[in-house]
Scaffold this active site. Structure first.
Site, PDB file in Angstrom:
ATOM      1  N   CYS A  14       2.202   3.727  11.742  1.00 27.03           N
ATOM      2  CA  CYS A  14       3.130   3.248  10.722  1.00 27.03           C
ATOM      3  C   CYS A  14       3.374   4.382   9.734  1.00 27.03           C
ATOM      4  O   CYS A  14       2.671   5.393   9.755  1.00 27.03           O
ATOM      5  CB  CYS A  14       2.580   2.007  10.016  1.00 27.03           C
ATOM      6  N   HIS A  74       0.836  -1.196   0.000  1.00 30.11           N
ATOM      7  CA  HIS A  74       0.000   0.000   0.000  1.00 30.11           C
ATOM      8  C   HIS A  74       0.871   1.245   0.000  1.00 30.11           C
ATOM      9  O   HIS A  74       2.046   1.195   0.376  1.00 30.11           O
ATOM     10  CB  HIS A  74      -0.922   0.016   1.230  1.00 30.11           C
TER      11      HIS A  74
END
Length: 686
Positions: free
Chosen positions: A208, A67
């Site tokens: 993240c 992603h």
């Protein structure tokens, strides 16, 4: 979610088109391009690869979630592929058979990111992943992911609270946890007495780099593990969809803290004074029960975190397999990163002072006693003396922030004290390294001691600074200071005595190190060696700094030159990157060559190393000097033998560019992916 994924974005036989993660991402991305969701396939794939390089996106349970955020994405999109053979995305338990490619625009709004985050939580549900593995059509899989169909898993009724399990209270612990039914609003035990002891409470933060997937999967994993262990876990997800700070009362009532993050935790000081486990975000996904157990053990021992901020997870438990060498490199780079601005300011001010007033400025009286506003020499003396004072902070700052990287804020005081002692006993850069490591180790040892509750409040302010500074002072003055000072003196003498073949050999070695991993650990070792030498202020150390910066400029400049003279050997994206590489290389940002090395390491890296070795050798042979730790061509006026220095850089750039063109040309074909107007194959370079 139904707008983000359709049957056209699902491939249930992905293994027929892909056998690697790069091929899988390309196959799914092509579906996005076909629907107009992605405007530039190669640019988007470069962004996916860059995110993958930060941290593998494979998860336990056969899941891969490549992603990224990308300017080439026109709207938030999700593509799904299923591979019977499995594709390796770096998960500890093996290949992934369920692959989700998540594409978010660079400026995606919170609503879209929240939906993508909910998918990340769904992936932790085994019923959901089992249903996806059983889906027989693309439309069925798309409906499951979009939430338009419920997973049909045997026993789900019982899990959801069917007739076999009539009350939430039984799921939460039944008779062993009296009073749960009342909390949940049930009526099964209206007269159950209150519990004698409350459960262990943990607050957690997950984050993240992208903030789309891992952030929320780690949160879901921790919450489920806490539920299974009878532990209350409340998570603050600091993701792309924004975050809501935990209520201060919730934090105050917590018995421990878990940080599962790969980017700095925002407002981390809120959690100071509690037992803390600090790890990467994937640890929060893969081993949540272990993290909860570690927090409970720390609480039982009375371990606390004295302060709430640090630059990166250096003392963290980290991922399994992270060795001491990796942690040591992080600690040292913490110190170097904070030292570099002092080196830059001090070095440039000193260089400007010499440029204006000549080398006689070194003996000028203090500007406090003698300063003439209209006299250039007085201004030169001012610059020189301010720069000298800035340089005086180098070793203390280095030591202080090495200790900070190891032990957080409590390491600053003993680290700075140890660094100041290193300056006083003339132990220099090596003494600063030793002082920082010792200070950090001493504080870490003190923090692991079991402290009575009444003393915990004064530990970070009184006890830790007092005890650690005394121990560091004792060790630096009476134990290791003298040997390190002798070693520093020998190193300085060796650098000053370098000439001829010895100097050229050192230049070759430094050039190879700077270009081997393009900003990685070996590059940082060479750079740290050069910057540390500036503290000595000798001619030899200035030559080393010049050679290191020159070699570090070569890789991006060479790739820029190669894409200019033989653009057909490079993809359209690489040609665009080549334009930026001119500026990056000229600014001494070696990382500008990473996109080229990632795409073709066997041709790019050896070529870069060859050019870097040539430049390093020539810089040392020409006797070029540099007082600044950075700046590229923007500090050329302050470089000794500037013309020859530029000649050394140009020679190395030409060598690297020629080699990479030659090696790529040997493939015998164009690298340009544009199919509409195929270009002829490239002949072997002459």
């Amino acid at each position: 979610m139904s707008q983000m994924i359709t049957a056209e974005l699902v491939d249930l036989e992905l293994d027929l088109a892909a056998n690697s993660k790069e091929a899988a991402a390309r196959s799914l991305a092509e579906r996005m391009v076909a629907l107009g969701r992605v405007s530039d396939l190669e640019g988007f794939l470069a962004d996916v690869a860059a995110r993958e390089a930060q941290m593998p996106t494979g998860l336990d349970g056969g899941i891969g979630i490549p992603h990224c955020r990308s300017a080439h994405v026109t709207e938030p999109t999700l593509a799904f592929g299923r591979s019977a053979a499995g594709i390796d995305f770096g998960a500890p338990d093996g290949p992934a058979d369920l692959i989700f490619l998540i594409a978010a625009p660079a400026g995606a709004d919170d609503a879209h990111l929240t939906i993508l985050s909910s998918l990340a939580r769904q992936l932790m549900d085994t019923d959901f992943t089992t249903a996806l593995r059983a889906a027989s059509t693309a439309a069925q899989a798309a409906a499951l992911i979009a939430g338009e169909a419920e997973p049909e898993t045997p026993g789900a009724a019982e899990i959801q609270g069917g007739s076999e399990t009539p009350g939430t209270a039984e799921i939460q612990g039944g008779s062993e946890t009296p009073g749960t039914a009342e909390i949940q609003g049930g009526s099964e035990s209206p007269e159950t007495p209150a519990p004698e002891a409350r459960p262990f409470r943990i607050v957690a933060v997950t984050s993240c780099p992208t903030g789309i997937a891992h952030t929320y999967m780690a949160a879901e994993s921790l919450e489920k593990a806490g539920h299974a262990e009878g532990v209350e876990v409340v998570v603050e997800t600091q993701g792309s969809a924004g975050f809501t700070r935990l209520d201060p009362a919730v934090i105050a009532a917590a018995d421990g803290v878990v940080f599962a993050h790969d980017v700095p935790v925002r407002d981390k000081e809120r959690f100071a004074g509690k037992p803390t486990v600090d790890v990467g975000v994937k640890a929060g996904i893969n081993r949540p029960a272990q993290l909860i157990a570690e927090v409970r053990e720390k609480a039982a021992r009375g371990e606390i975190t004295a302060a709430g901020t640090r630059p990166s997870p250096m003392e963290a438990a980290g991922e399994p397999g992270e060795g001491y060498g990796t942690k040591l490199r992080k600690w040292l780079m913490s110190g170097v990163s904070y030292m570099v601005p002092f080196v830059a300011a001090g070095g440039l001010l000193i260089a400007l002072g010499f440029a204006i007033g000549g080398y006689k400025i070194n003996g000028a009286p203090s500007v406090m006693e003698h300063f003439v506003w209209t006299d250039a020499t007085s201004w030169a003396a001012l610059l020189f003396q301010v720069g000298g004072l800035a340089f005086g902070f180098l070793v203390p700052v280095l030591a202080g922030y090495i200790a900070y990287g190891m032990a957080d804020r409590p390491g600053l005081v003993p680290g700075f004290v140890g660094g100041a002692i290193a300056v006083a006993i003339k132990a220099g850069f090596l003494g600063g390294l030793a002082a920082g490591l010792i200070a950090g180790a001493v504080v870490m040892a003190i923090q692991k001691a079991r402290i009575p509750a009444p003393l915990r409040g004064i530990m970070p302010v009184v006890v830790i600074p007092l005890v650690s500074s005394a121990l560091v002072g004792f060790l630096m003055f009476l134990v290791i200071g003298a040997p390190i000072a002798k070693l520093q003196s020998a190193l300085t003498s060796w650098l000053n005595g370098l000439s001829g073949a010895n100097a050229i050999t050192l230049g070759v070695v430094l050039g190879l190190m700077m270009c081997f991993d393009l900003g990685g650990p070996l590059n940082k070792v060479a750079y740290t060696f050069a910057v540390g030498g500036l503290a000595a202020g000798t001619d030899g150390s200035f030559k080393v700094m010049a050679a290191v910066m020159a070699a570090g400029m070569v890789p991006p400049l060479a790739m820029a030159l190669a894409t200019t003279v033989r653009g057909s050997l490079f993809t359209r994206t690489e040609r665009e990157n080549g334009k930026a590489a001119w500026v990056l290389g000229a600014s001494f940002i070696t990382e500008g060559a990473i996109p080229f090395a990632a795409a073709d390491p066997l041709r790019v890296i050896p070529s870069a190393m060859a050019g870097g070795a040539v430049t390093g050798a020539l810089s040392m042979a020409f006797g070029c000097t540099l007082r600044a730790p950075h700046g590229g061509i923007f500090v050329i006026p302050l470089i000794g033998n500037a013309f020859l220095y530029l000649l050394a850089i140009a020679a190395g750039t030409a060598v690297s560019a020629s080699l990479v063109v030659l090696l790529k040309g040997l493939r015998g074909q164009s690298a340009d992916p544009a199919p509409a107007t195929p270009e002829p194959k490239v002949a072997v370079a002459a």
